[in-house]
Design an enzyme around this catalytic site. Structure first.
Site, PDB file in Angstrom:
ATOM      1  N   CYS A 185      57.142  24.938  60.897  1.00 49.48           N
ATOM      2  CA  CYS A 185      57.326  26.353  61.224  1.00 49.48           C
ATOM      3  C   CYS A 185      58.652  26.857  60.674  1.00 49.48           C
ATOM      4  CB  CYS A 185      57.247  26.560  62.738  1.00 49.48           C
ATOM      5  SG  CYS A 185      57.502  28.271  63.241  1.00 49.48           S
ATOM      6  N   CYS A 188      60.446  29.337  62.912  1.00 45.03           N
ATOM      7  CA  CYS A 188      61.053  28.707  64.087  1.00 45.03           C
ATOM      8  C   CYS A 188      62.370  28.017  63.739  1.00 45.03           C
ATOM      9  CB  CYS A 188      60.102  27.669  64.682  1.00 45.03           C
ATOM     10  SG  CYS A 188      58.458  28.272  65.070  1.00 45.03           S
ATOM     11  N   ASP A 189      62.390  27.327  62.595  1.00 51.41           N
ATOM     12  CA  ASP A 189      63.494  26.409  62.310  1.00 51.41           C
ATOM     13  C   ASP A 189      64.298  26.715  61.054  1.00 51.41           C
ATOM     14  OD1 ASP A 189      62.711  24.897  64.560  1.00 51.41           O
ATOM     15  OD2 ASP A 189      61.203  23.855  63.370  1.00 51.41           O
TER      16      ASP A 189
END
Length: 362
Positions: A185, A188-189
């Site tokens: 992701c 997300c990261d």
């Protein structure tokens, strides 16, 4: 009268006195909590069970475009639906950035779009529950869903909209560094890799979108693909090839993630040439595996018929599954289009199919 002749009467009187005494004593014990009747115990257990048992005409499992759209339409049909969001409220769109192909929005952030969809479903009357369904009982109606919280829901019809999840390569080193440099992701990261070199594995829409997004943070993005051409949409390919931060490496696949032990962290990837088998290392601090998604069918495994690698099978032109009263919509069943807008359309279909099923069953 002879006292001997009165003995039977006296005995009967003492029996009545004994019955009255012990009956009164028993009532006193119940009053003070020293004794509970079987009936009271049963009543308590029944009430405890019912406090965790909720009935609805339509239970929707999943909260992506398919689930929320089903919630809107089921609410409009006065079916008082309950929607259980699942492990990832909002679905895959919450992990994307710009969405440019949603009708009515030239550009919208994925998470924002899902917030709007949830609000719409709520406004129409859909009850939304933040929980995870862990078990389905479909042998008889009403169907029963057990949640991670322990609560149980019964329903006359169920709409499955659990979507899909990221695929992994299955490498031991990939598993080892998950959460320590390996991710699926970018939204997300990606923030954690500002000014660093990153590698993306894959060649479809997911991989190209991830690579483009990561250029907002990384000093360089290496895209590793096992073929010499991408499968992504042409407009995405054009953007990728014009971005100077992205370097594609063709005819290669990930062989191993290389990193430190203490603390765990990625230092490089070892890639293998698919034509020659030669190994080479590419320095990077983060690895994003973007090889697509698999349908989230764990809940209905061995319950519903599946095909094409695990997608729930539905009757052509409908959302009806192999179990009457259970309907499937979105990426859980769509192995061809896999778009937010088609998922929303299938959510509408599922609600209409469920409404028809319930009306014909009553």
């Amino acid at each position: 009268m002879n006292i001997i002749n009165q003995l039977p009467i006296i005995a009967i009187l003492f029996q009545h006195i004994e019955i009255i005494f012990y009956s009164g004593l028993s009532n006193i014990k119940r009053f003070w909590g020293f004794e509970s009747s079987n009936q009271q115990l049963y009543q308590n257990k029944y009430e405890e069970k019912m406090s965790q048992y909720h009935h609805t005409k339509v239970l929707i499992i999943g909260s992506g475009p398919a689930g929320y759209t089903a919630g809107v339409y089921a609410s409009r049909a006065m079916l008082s639906p309950i929607l259980i969001q699942g492990i990832e409220p909002g679905g895959q769109l919450t992990t994307t950035t710009e969405v440019e192909n949603w009708p009515g929005d030239t550009e919208v952030q994925g998470p924002d779009l899902m917030v709007r969809m949830e609000a719409h479903a709520k406004e129409m009357g859909c009850e939304i529950i933040g929980d995870i369904v862990t078990k389905l009982e479909v042998d008889s109606r009403p169907f029963v869903a057990t949640c991670d919280s322990g609560k149980k829901y019964s329903a006359d019809a169920i709409i499955l909209a659990t979507g899909a999840r990221a695929k992994w390569l299955g490498l031991p080193s990939e598993e080892k560094y998950k959460g320590f440099g390996v991710s699926a992701c970018a939204t997300c990261d990606g923030f954690f890799y500002r000014g660093q070199e990153i590698a993306v594995i894959g060649g479809g829409n997911t991989a190209v979108e991830e690579a483009l997004f990561l250029t907002n943070f990384a000093s360089k993005v290496t895209l590793v693909h096992r073929r010499d051409e991408l499968r992504a949409e042409k407009i995405l390919q054009d953007r990728l090839f014009k971005n100077s931060k992205i370097e594609p490496i063709w005819f290669h696949e990930l062989d191993e993630v290389i990193g430190t032990e203490s603390p765990l962290g990625v230092e490089a990837i070892r890639i293998k040439n698919t034509m020659t088998g030669k190994l080479s290392d590419v320095p990077c601090k983060g690895v994003f595996v973007a090889i697509g998604h698999a349908p989230a069918t764990e809940l209905v495994k061995n319950i519903l018929d599946t095909h094409n690698g695990g997608y729930v099978k539905v009757e052509p032109g409908s959302t009806r599954t192999s179990v009457p009263g259970i309907f499937a919509a979105g990426d859980l069943t769509d192995h061809i289009y896999r778009q937010a807008v088609t998922s929303a359309g299938m959510g509408c279909m599922a609600a209409l199919d469920a409404e028809k099923f319930i009306s014909e069953s009553d």
